[in-house]
Write an enzyme that holds these catalytic residues in place. Structure first.
Site, mmCIF file in Angstrom:
data_model
loop_
_atom_site.group_PDB
_atom_site.id
_atom_site.type_symbol
_atom_site.label_atom_id
_atom_site.label_comp_id
_atom_site.label_asym_id
_atom_site.label_seq_id
_atom_site.Cartn_x
_atom_site.Cartn_y
_atom_site.Cartn_z
ATOM 1 N N GLY A 10 43.666 13.483 17.907
ATOM 2 C CA GLY A 10 42.958 14.477 18.713
ATOM 3 C C GLY A 10 41.842 15.125 17.914
ATOM 4 N N ARG A 72 43.088 8.274 20.282
ATOM 5 C CA ARG A 72 44.511 8.146 19.942
ATOM 6 C C ARG A 72 44.837 6.662 20.011
ATOM 7 N NH1 ARG A 72 46.889 13.148 19.765
ATOM 8 N NH2 ARG A 72 45.885 14.793 20.962
ATOM 9 N N ASP A 103 49.426 13.160 11.895
ATOM 10 C CA ASP A 103 50.560 12.306 11.539
ATOM 11 C C ASP A 103 50.371 10.837 11.973
ATOM 12 O OD1 ASP A 103 50.713 13.167 14.108
ATOM 13 O OD2 ASP A 103 52.859 13.578 14.112
ATOM 14 N N THR A 125 45.211 18.642 11.730
ATOM 15 C CA THR A 125 46.065 18.806 12.906
ATOM 16 C C THR A 125 46.119 20.280 13.234
ATOM 17 O OG1 THR A 125 48.324 18.922 13.709
ATOM 18 C CG2 THR A 125 48.076 18.676 11.364
ATOM 19 N N ASP A 127 48.323 21.586 14.778
ATOM 20 C CA ASP A 127 49.732 21.985 14.696
ATOM 21 C C ASP A 127 50.146 22.393 13.286
ATOM 22 O OD1 ASP A 127 49.896 21.420 17.345
ATOM 23 O OD2 ASP A 127 51.341 19.784 17.187
ATOM 24 N N ASP A 129 51.412 20.763 10.900
ATOM 25 C CA ASP A 129 52.749 20.297 10.508
ATOM 26 C C ASP A 129 52.732 19.107 9.552
ATOM 27 O OD1 ASP A 129 51.869 18.431 12.289
ATOM 28 O OD2 ASP A 129 53.498 18.665 13.733
ATOM 29 N N ARG A 171 54.014 20.914 18.980
ATOM 30 C CA ARG A 171 55.078 20.076 19.534
ATOM 31 C C ARG A 171 56.349 20.110 18.714
ATOM 32 N NH1 ARG A 171 52.163 14.493 19.891
ATOM 33 N NH2 ARG A 171 51.143 15.444 18.087
#
Lengths: 341, 341, 341, 341
Positions: A10, A72, A103, A125, A127, A129, A171
């Site tokens: 993304g 993606r 990831d 990211t 996120d 993570d 997520r």
């Protein structure tokens, strides 16, 4: 030295800062060249290349998204993907491939590295993570956007005596939810790290509205899940790239609160605005430092590593140690979100 | 447990977040009380106290400045200052004193600690030059404001073919200049860490305007100084609190560039706007975490320590190891600013 | 002179600026008093009053929402509502009632005026559809927020070759959609003023993606409707307050585009963030001017009027001429949105 | 039809929106061509031209400054300037010349029009002092920036018990000062429209700090002047383009306040940041509408007119009626700034 460059997964703010830094650092004193691949791994498989020089990166620093495009796309998920990658890299005589991604991209990078390609990864990211680095590109801007949204619904919550539920991205880890929740002064933060009990949440809100105030902000990470044995039945359904395809947890939580408390409850799902627009200074600086560090590493002959922020330092860490591993929010930070409620 | 709380030195965004967190954490499960002192150490000397409860901290999270007020006041610089401090703390039966401040406040805190008071310090300074912590409260917001200003003058520089000089804060260290310079895409960053040669700067600008572009952004930290032997004669004159009282270096550099290059050159001195207004999410989170951590430390019986951010962790470090020590910009970051010019 | 003050309908940024101005102007040289009613007309019916002085309005200028609270409550919709209003106003000896609100509030104000109460209305609605004034409080901030969101999804659209559909507020008029669409550089704007043909929209997108670019931004007002005879079947379902209760048109349009073009299409519904947070300078100024003008009008003995912005002037217009009338986007502005696509 | 286009005078946000709209509208259904002149009138005199097509205006909408470049250059101020203008326009076969600029550019446009050239003017000036239009391009963004700065120094003023003086642009009219002063909640606004008495100002501040609060914000337009007979001696010195070349009035007012009150008083001069950076949605929309309207006017055969915003309408007004005339702040608005202090 010929450097290859791609952005995968993304899009997010700060990618262009990293691209710019790679080009400036590589084509400066090192005298290297940079070959860009369009739309992530797809461009490597398809041989969709674009040479990148200083003219291509003018004025991109404050611009979100990625000038290379992204997709993606997992080279291994498609038939013959890896062969295509190797063929293109050989045809373009790439000495070192810089992959900017999350990831999925790191996982692919690891596989390409295992096939003998020199790979340097840069983590991005929203996120946050990715294991091994304090920050990944894009996360900081996402927290800013989510905090601004919480600030905004705050005044409506207070003016209308409402419970406002705000669903943010995250997520597998609640970095955005916890940070934006603390920064926005949310009363409740639901993160994947700590499955929640809907009864306890409802009890807390009822108590708060009776005792202190008649409004509340509840921030929900999209990956938040109810605790086992909770009276709220809900199962996350994941797609093949790990994305959530079941109904939104924010919608569900919002409905449960409304039904169980009777409070006027409204939902806001932030969605795509979290990953777009001009990057914050922090993401511009992070992208710039990672880009410079990735080229430096390549020129030093390093490979199969990822650039990482550790405290005040930018370092490189072995890709094998971080790819596929998830970084979750530490308990100290989760606790701060709770005690400040 | 009775906790005392003060904010000292120059105000900055994020102080209220820390005050709020101290009050919430202390008066929550711990059942402690919080006594605020008005206007920094002056309020301690004068016994100007205000009890702080949850009602006092409502809605202050996004608000800049400090609800306690602050002052540039050193208890030792005044006759009998330390006696006043001890008398007030005894009268108020303070078990632990949380001091939020920069180098001046930390220095005073160290002296008060030496006199037997239990002290917990929280670092704040927009200059980010406190040793022992990755970030101090207020710095992040200052970088954002300075970056936005650089973004703004950028379009004017380009439209009018000008050299725009932007002077930012940073007396002893160039953290704001280097970070905002990178984030804003400045062509030149002058920081105290690396004395500059005006001839080299002028040569660079002439070359750039001849070869690539007809505008430039030069970011100057207020504490930047010319290298010895440079043809530009300039001496910083400092006041008793270490503040710069000589003419602005930005003004001087701007004049030299105009005279030596003939380019249309304009100066912007950012000044006070860098330390005001709503804190960024990062400063709100940092203040919140430091506030919680300071109370936790006090309740654990720690004293003579400072809260600090180290990577992703908030820890405490001995006050004696950090007070009076200056943290400067690492060479890696200075280099990134240069290679991206 | 005793002035009553209420804020009705949905909250929005700029209400506090108006409240502050009413209080400052009334209690200044005029020496009048201000009685606030909590939660809109409900507070008038219930006699829920709060005296407002200068201490109550400190620091509220940059704060969104309304310190008086608000509610979607029509005095006539409830049994005996008007009697309650009259009883309370008499009990509080209100000489003039200043009502800040949108179409619902203005309608109620007109009925209360018909019953003999002196009423001054101040228009607020983020939809900007109140007749007789160039601007209503809250609209300008909403346009800013929507534009920022469009800017953000723009970079994602471009990076991923997507169609991004953004649904914004605007039930009966497309002011937000058209203005934010122009400001954000949207390719398509769907507003209630011009029912759209889905076939034409789809054809346009296909042509654009084939010829010029591979991404598009489509801004949809929540009240946009398909043209009669269009192949897209859709009927708006409205609740008793005129609110839309059928499924979101944005969701529907997004689905149609995806199915008919095959393009990767994503939806963002902005929702509540459009009406919250700190007001823009324009909304602070508008609220301030309207507040001062409303008190001036009351002191001049005017009644049954609404404050209005006409060009550079703030004037008053007869309430009867504007209440219940809808202001739609002029064709010149609709055309600008189209020609810039 | 061949359209010429230039941007003159100081740069500001929103110019690119106007350029984009001119190009889109002209090259769309009208099938006209657009020839840009670089650096204002200088480019016309020197024949420095650039054809403008749709590819040249991609992504410029949110970008400040002007892609055509600009200069403070009056064709008549130079020997033979007008002849050069006419020669270039003939060589380029320009049917209609669209000039985007402030008073200097409009004045030149009028002279060029008198020589028989078809001219359409678009008003831009952050000072907003062009007669005949509610708004000029750039003003709205400047008010936003100035308000944000006032918001920022507000928290410092309050935390340190200071008088903060903020000098903003506005040579002949106080539009920025008055609007940003109201929006930022300033205690005092000094505008050119109402010469101020320093004694009265000082008396007000002393009274306020004794009675209500211990801080104040004073906003000063750069063109503010003391009243005749005031005890503060100050004379504005103007250059040949009407620019202020004497010392800053903000500096002077700041010094007088400090000396006469003894209050801790600090000055912030906003300077160039007021005219740079990304335009607000309002300036993007205004630029877009003016650009479309200017082309429409040219295609209708209009000339010697200026586009203007009148309430909700964009219209054209005869250039002769507005060029050289100054629009000052109406007394209603000046009064609002005073009563809200």
């Amino acid at each position: 030295m010929r450097i290859g460059l791609l952005t995968g997964g993304g899009d997010c703010p700060g990618l262009n800062a990293a691209i710019r830094a790679v080009v400036k650092q590589a084509t400066g004193e090192y005298g290297a060249t940079v070959t860009g691949f369009r739309n992530g791994w797809r461009g490597v498989v398809d041989g969709d290349v674009v040479p990148l020089g200083r003219a291509d990166i003018r004025n991109v620093l404050p611009v979100g998204g990625t000038l290379l495009g992204t997709a993606r796309f997992h080279p291994h998920a498609e038939h013959g993907g890896l062969d295509g990658v190797l063929a293109t890299l050989e045809a373009e005589r790439i000495d070192s491939l810089i992959c900017i991604g999350g990831d999925g991209t790191l996982h692919a990078a690891q596989q390409v590295a295992d096939a003998g390609v020199n790979v340097i990864a840069i983590p991005k990211t929203i996120d946050n993570d990715v294991e091994g680095t304090d920050l990944s590109i894009g996360f900081h801007t996402a927290v800013n956007i989510a905090t601004e949204a919480i600030d905004r619904v705050h005044t409506t919550a207070e003016s209308h005596n409402r419970v406002m539920v705000v669903e943010v991205m995250g997520r597998h880890a609640g970095w955005i939810a916890v940070n934006a929740g603390i920064a926005g002064g949310a009363e409740v933060v639901l993160a994947p790290e700590e499955p929640f009990e809907i009864e306890r949440l409802v009890k807390f809100l009822k108590h708060r509205h009776r005792a202190h105030a008649n409004f509340s902000i509840v921030v929900v990470a999209e990956g938040a899940i109810p605790a086992e044995g909770s009276s709220m039945d809900y199962t996350q359904e994941l797609g093949r790239f790990g994305e959530i395809i079941a109904g939104s947890i924010g919608e569900r939580v919002s409905k449960e609160i409304a039904e169980r408390t009777g409070f006027d409850t409204r939902l806001t799902v932030l969605g795509h605005v979290q990953r777009g627009g001009s990057p914050t200074p922090t993401d511009r600086i992070l992208g710039s430092r990672f880009g410079v560090a990735a080229v430096d590493a390549a020129m030093r002959g390093e490979s199969q590593v990822m650039t990482a922020l550790r405290g005040e330092q930018v370092v490189t860490v072995p890709l094998a140690e971080v790819a596929g591993r998830l970084k979750t929010v530490p308990s100290e930070l989760l606790r701060v979100a709770q005690v400040l409620a």
